[in-house]
Enzyme design. Structure first.
Site, PDB file in Angstrom:
ATOM      1  N   HIS A 240       0.828  -1.213   0.000  1.00 36.89           N
ATOM      2  CA  HIS A 240       0.000   0.000   0.000  1.00 36.89           C
ATOM      3  C   HIS A 240       0.858   1.257   0.000  1.00 36.89           C
ATOM      4  O   HIS A 240       1.956   1.289   0.570  1.00 36.89           O
ATOM      5  CB  HIS A 240      -0.990   0.004   1.168  1.00 36.89           C
TER       6      HIS A 240
ATOM      7  N   ASP B  36      -0.170   4.370   1.159  1.00 37.80           N
ATOM      8  CA  ASP B  36      -0.427   5.380   2.187  1.00 37.80           C
ATOM      9  C   ASP B  36       0.354   5.110   3.463  1.00 37.80           C
ATOM     10  O   ASP B  36       0.771   3.985   3.743  1.00 37.80           O
ATOM     11  CB  ASP B  36      -1.922   5.468   2.504  1.00 37.80           C
TER      12      ASP B  36
ATOM     13  N   ASP C 279       6.430   1.425   6.555  1.00 39.39           N
ATOM     14  CA  ASP C 279       5.095   0.833   6.463  1.00 39.39           C
ATOM     15  C   ASP C 279       4.262   1.700   5.528  1.00 39.39           C
ATOM     16  O   ASP C 279       3.724   2.706   5.952  1.00 39.39           O
ATOM     17  CB  ASP C 279       4.476   0.749   7.859  1.00 39.39           C
TER      18      ASP C 279
ATOM     19  N   GLU D 296      -4.910   1.746   3.009  1.00 43.87           N
ATOM     20  CA  GLU D 296      -4.838   0.564   3.867  1.00 43.87           C
ATOM     21  C   GLU D 296      -4.853   0.954   5.336  1.00 43.87           C
ATOM     22  O   GLU D 296      -5.454   0.272   6.167  1.00 43.87           O
ATOM     23  CB  GLU D 296      -3.574  -0.248   3.541  1.00 43.87           C
ATOM     24  N   GLU D 297      -4.189   2.064   5.664  1.00 43.58           N
ATOM     25  CA  GLU D 297      -4.049   2.467   7.060  1.00 43.58           C
ATOM     26  C   GLU D 297      -5.367   2.936   7.674  1.00 43.58           C
ATOM     27  O   GLU D 297      -5.470   3.039   8.900  1.00 43.58           O
ATOM     28  CB  GLU D 297      -2.995   3.570   7.188  1.00 43.58           C
TER      29      GLU D 297
ATOM     30  N   ASP E 250       4.255  -6.638   3.634  1.00 45.84           N
ATOM     31  CA  ASP E 250       3.917  -5.582   4.594  1.00 45.84           C
ATOM     32  C   ASP E 250       4.165  -6.047   6.030  1.00 45.84           C
ATOM     33  O   ASP E 250       3.483  -5.639   6.957  1.00 45.84           O
ATOM     34  CB  ASP E 250       2.436  -5.185   4.411  1.00 45.84           C
TER      35      ASP E 250
ATOM     36  N   HIS F 257       4.087   3.312  12.561  1.00 43.04           N
ATOM     37  CA  HIS F 257       3.239   4.431  12.989  1.00 43.04           C
ATOM     38  C   HIS F 257       3.908   5.291  14.066  1.00 43.04           C
ATOM     39  O   HIS F 257       3.232   5.898  14.889  1.00 43.04           O
ATOM     40  CB  HIS F 257       1.885   3.932  13.537  1.00 43.04           C
TER      41      HIS F 257
END
Length: 415
Positions: free
Chosen positions: A83, A85, A146, A180-181, A203, A386
């Protein structure tokens, strides 16, 4: 691949400098237009490699095909997915990636914020990285490993396969998703257009790991309707919706049932948002468990807590709405054991010990699996997701590229 000049790191350093943060409050698809800035870069790079059908659709999804080069007719079509994002939790604007070459094992001080120190004691996977090259951000942003590490690794593996026709493989589809997030990474995927038999998201975290089990996940939105009146004349009348919401949060256990107090196969009830005024308040939660029974138990618990609190506010009411987010992909993957077995063989061929793990979270693979595309998750080398202390190892990224190439080979050989 010993003599191969890997391109993953160079790609990664470019990708992380493009701000692609998604927005959970947006109703647009994708949730932020800036995600397409990176998607357009990926499409152009694929076209430059010679992949003629690389495209970005209106929803922000990138599709592309690596044509088969095998004489076998029965090789399944495999998809690799990552992904674009990054998490809404920490800003991804102005990322300044730093390579700490031949890291010597000491805590890593991030230069733009002295309070941000990547301590070995807090990041045990770092103990396996002494002598390797560690990539971090500068301390004021997340890094974006990520999932831009996964993007870079898939792109590098694509480059390798296209420049090494002696490596035989079936048709390979590439899928790069937005959002995705924020739990919407597969919302607009065209499964028929993708036309793959099996898939792998790139991922994951630690070197050599494969994840074939995720949480099952629901979202809960509670809308509390209080009794509003002028505060100067409120005695015996006012029922403040904000206080009702606060009572519910205060009723949650302090030492259990939360992300900060659970581990391994334990689920949780997690408040993520609160807003409102004395008349009406909204609380949003995410509910997680590895089983649907456990999920239902936690939702019933939260509903009962709310009902108990409302007995103290006879004029007030609440709406309790559950929305399914994703389900444990293991239920699907156990029906297709070759997907995991072939990936384990690919990991071992890269000189690694293959390790099976469960994810205390979800990936695009969770929803893809239930959309008819069974899809476990392969490591990308991402760590401390994150956060401003996010990091990835150059050497781990190269191993991930090798595993992707090996997966393509193994499927061809075993078909």
């Amino acid at each position: 691949m010993e003599d191969y000049q890997f391109t993953a790191v160079d790609r990664f350093l470019r990708y992380v400098q493009i701000d692609t943060q998604s927005d959970p409050q947006s109703t647009a698809n994708p949730s932020t237009e800036k995600q397409k800035d990176l998607s357009r870069v990926l499409v152009q790079e694929l076209l430059d490699m010679g992949i003629a059908d690389a495209e970005l659709d209106e929803w922000g999804y990138v599709y592309a095909t690596i044509p088969a080069n095998t004489g076998k007719a029965n090789v399944p079509t495999i998809c690799f997915c990552s992904h674009v994002d990054t998490s809404p939790d920490v800003t991804g604007a102005g990322v300044k990636p730093i390579i700490h070459q031949q890291w010597n094992g000491v805590d890593i001080l991030l230069p733009d914020d002295s309070s941000q120190v990547i301590r070995v004691a807090d990041h045990p996977d770092l103990t396996n990285q002494v002598g390797n090259d560690i990539i971090t951000a500068s301390g004021t942003t997340l890094l974006g490993a990520d999932n831009k590490a996964g993007l870079a690794e898939i792109m590098d593996a694509t480059h390798y396969l296209l420049t090494h026709p002696d490596v035989k493989h079936g048709q390979i589809r590439l899928l790069f998703t937005p959002d995705e997030e924020v739990g919407r990474g597969t919302e607009k995927v065209d499964i028929q257009k993708l036309s793959a038999d099996f898939a792998y998201t790139i991922d994951g975290e630690a070197l050599g790991t494969l994840e074939d089990e995720t949480f099952s996940a629901d979202a809960v939105k509670i809308t509390i309707q209080g009794v509003s009146t002028h505060p100067g004349f409120a005695k015996g009348k006012l029922e403040n919706a904000l206080k009702i919401a606060a009572d519910l949060l205060a009723a949650l256990p302090k030492n259990a049932l939360s992300p900060e107090t659970t581990a391994e196969k334990e689920g949780f009830v997690h408040p993520t948002r609160m807003e409102g005024n004395q008349d009406q308040a909204i609380l949003e939660f995410i509910i997680r468990d590895f089983t649907e029974v456990g999920l239902q138990e936690k939702e019933t618990y939260l509903q009962n807590q709310l009902n108990d609190i409302l007995t103290n506010y006879p004029g007030s009411s609440a709406q309790f709405v559950v929305k399914e987010q994703y389900r444990n992909m293991k239920d699907v993957l156990d029906q297709h054991p070759s997907i995991v077995e072939n990936a384990f063989e690919a990991i071992r061929r890269a000189g690694l010990s293959a390790k099976r793990r469960s994810i205390r979270g979800g990936t695009d693979g969770s929803r893809l699996s239930f959309m008819g595309l069974p899809c476990p998750n392969i490591f990308a080398g991402e760590h401390a997701f994150h956060s401003r202390q996010e990091w990835v190892s150059v050497q781990d990224m190269k191993k991930a590229v090798a595993v992707i190439v090996n997966i393509a080979q193994v499927w061809e050989e075993r078909s």
